[in-house]
Design an enzyme around this catalytic site. Structure first.
Site, PDB file in Angstrom:
ATOM      1  N   ASP A  86     -12.319  33.224 -52.142  1.00 48.59           N
ATOM      2  CA  ASP A  86     -11.504  34.237 -51.466  1.00 48.59           C
ATOM      3  C   ASP A  86     -11.096  33.718 -50.090  1.00 48.59           C
ATOM      4  O   ASP A  86     -10.896  32.517 -49.915  1.00 48.59           O
ATOM      5  CB  ASP A  86     -12.316  35.543 -51.359  1.00 48.59           C
ATOM      6  CG  ASP A  86     -11.445  36.780 -51.415  1.00 48.59           C
ATOM      7  OD1 ASP A  86     -10.711  37.015 -50.436  1.00 48.59           O
ATOM      8  OD2 ASP A  86     -11.504  37.520 -52.414  1.00 48.59           O
ATOM      9  N   HIS A 119     -10.697  40.124 -46.327  1.00 45.54           N
ATOM     10  CA  HIS A 119     -10.743  40.443 -47.754  1.00 45.54           C
ATOM     11  C   HIS A 119     -11.997  39.906 -48.432  1.00 45.54           C
ATOM     12  O   HIS A 119     -12.686  40.612 -49.179  1.00 45.54           O
ATOM     13  CB  HIS A 119      -9.487  39.876 -48.419  1.00 45.54           C
ATOM     14  CG  HIS A 119      -9.274  40.288 -49.840  1.00 45.54           C
ATOM     15  ND1 HIS A 119      -9.764  39.565 -50.906  1.00 45.54           N
ATOM     16  CD2 HIS A 119      -8.604  41.338 -50.370  1.00 45.54           C
ATOM     17  CE1 HIS A 119      -9.407  40.151 -52.036  1.00 45.54           C
ATOM     18  NE2 HIS A 119      -8.701  41.230 -51.744  1.00 45.54           N
ATOM     19  N   ASN A 211      -2.935  44.611 -59.352  1.00 45.43           N
ATOM     20  CA  ASN A 211      -2.549  45.950 -58.916  1.00 45.43           C
ATOM     21  C   ASN A 211      -1.095  46.259 -59.260  1.00 45.43           C
ATOM     22  O   ASN A 211      -0.377  46.883 -58.492  1.00 45.43           O
ATOM     23  CB  ASN A 211      -2.775  46.082 -57.404  1.00 45.43           C
ATOM     24  CG  ASN A 211      -4.199  45.769 -57.004  1.00 45.43           C
ATOM     25  OD1 ASN A 211      -5.139  46.075 -57.730  1.00 45.43           O
ATOM     26  ND2 ASN A 211      -4.367  45.160 -55.842  1.00 45.43           N
ATOM     27  N   SER A 293      -9.275  44.183 -56.568  1.00 45.93           N
ATOM     28  CA  SER A 293     -10.087  43.255 -55.781  1.00 45.93           C
ATOM     29  C   SER A 293     -11.450  43.858 -55.469  1.00 45.93           C
ATOM     30  O   SER A 293     -12.454  43.149 -55.374  1.00 45.93           O
ATOM     31  CB  SER A 293      -9.389  42.910 -54.462  1.00 45.93           C
ATOM     32  OG  SER A 293      -8.354  42.000 -54.666  1.00 45.93           O
TER      33      SER A 293
END
Length: 357
Positions: A86, A119, A211, A293
């Site tokens: 990530d 994130h 998404n 996520s």
């Protein structure tokens, strides 16, 4: 009544006035005989109760998939190596510093994969935040957490860095990796081969489904790498166990996990979350987030708990148990859509309590 129990070999612990009952330890062999006595209406198990876990109550998704039951029983995923591919991880965070085990920054090309974007820290907290009576708790709070930074300060990366991170994960014998990232465009053979080979080397690979969904739940809009057969594609549910309208759908969808208004760790101060239990010394490093996520690391943590439980063996004889872990998670998921696997919910909501039985 006390004498009746004692004659049967029991030891009375309590007699009550607010309920017509006696609490006692009795031999199992005496139960049937006592039940035949007309003076005894029933014999009930004295089940345990636990102090309310504030961290667990705050972290609704971790609680919803059954992780708290395993924590109480002693399964925290201790030592299971989870890699977060990530934007890095804030490994100085008070809810992550105790489980952080290392990693690599494929953006700066150094051994300090600190998160600037935030994130990756949020994802890491859902998977592995410590059970320390502060802030939040992750699905596998005893994991060995690895940060593999492939996204820059703006949350943008490349497949090349992602492949390098997978390579690192294989070389360093990680057991689970989570990728809350991807792209709708097919990246080609090299990327697919990397994921297939990493899976063949025994890693449980979990990724966000994307998404790009719609309220009707129509269409096949799952992103890569979740779309690969070697990867567990995870969609998002809300607190009512309904698919979040943004959650991608399609035949490659495998599991669902909480992904709406998920509270987790963050890389810098989010002052609006004052006061406690979200803050330390008036500084808050927690934030709510929504998306697949946020759902994906629930499944990554669940995989770690299944591995740590020791309930899965190498059934197919390939030397690894990742296939069996994945099959266990699929088989024990709580069905939410039509019977069996479907395009909106996959096999259903991950249920780690059931998966570890």
């Amino acid at each position: 009544e006390r004498a009746l129990v004692e004659r049967a070999g029991g030891t009375v612990r309590y007699s009550y006035s607010i309920t017509p009952a006696i609490a006692a330890s009795i031999p199992e062999t005496a139960i049937q005989g006592l039940l035949k006595n007309p003076k005894i209406t029933s014999i009930e198990s004295d089940d345990p109760v636990y102090a309310t876990d504030a961290e667990l109550d705050i972290t609704w998704g971790v609680k919803r998939i059954g992780s708290g039951t395993l924590h109480v029983a002693g399964n925290t995923g201790a030592g299971v190596k989870i890699g977060i591919i990530d934007s890095g991880v804030n490994y100085d965070h008070p809810d992550l510093d105790g489980v952080y085990a290392g990693g690599y920054d494929f953006v700066q090309k150094d051994d300090y994969p600190m998160d600037v974007y935030g994130h990756g820290t949020h994802v890491a907290g859902t998977a592995c935040a410590e059970d320390n009576n502060f802030g939040v708790v992750g699905v596998a709070p005893g994991c060995a957490l690895y940060s593999l930074r492939v996204l820059n300060d703006d949350g943008v990366g490349a497949w090349s860095a992602t492949i390098a991170a997978l390579d690192w994960a294989v070389t360093n014998h990680l057991q689970v990796v989570n990728l809350s990232l991807g792209n709708a465009k097919n990246p080609g053979t090299a990327v697919k081969t990397a994921f297939d080979n990493a899976e063949a080397k025994g890693i449980v690979i979990v990724a966000a489904a994307g998404n790009s969904g719609n309220a009707a739940g129509k269409g096949d809009n799952i992103i890569y790498p979740a779309k690969y057969a070697s990867v567990i594609a995870v969609g998002a549910t809300d607190s009512s166990d309904k698919r979040a309208s943004f959650s991608s759908t399609g035949s490659d969808l495998e599991l669902m996990a909480p992904g709406a208004s998920v509270l987790s760790t963050w890389n810098d101060d989010v002052s609006y979350l004052n006061p406690q239990p979200f803050c330390m010394d008036s500084v808050c490093y927690y934030k709510y987030g929504s998306g697949t996520s946020m759902a994906s690391p629930h499944v990554a943590g669940a995989a770690a708990l299944v591995i740590a439980s020791g309930t899965v063996t190498d059934a197919n004889g390939d030397g690894y148990i990742n296939d069996e872990v994945r099959a266990k998670l699929d088989a024990t998921a709580t069905n939410l859509g039509v019977a069996g696997k479907d395009t909106q919910y996959g096999y259903g909501l991950v249920n780690v309590a059931a998966a570890t039985q």
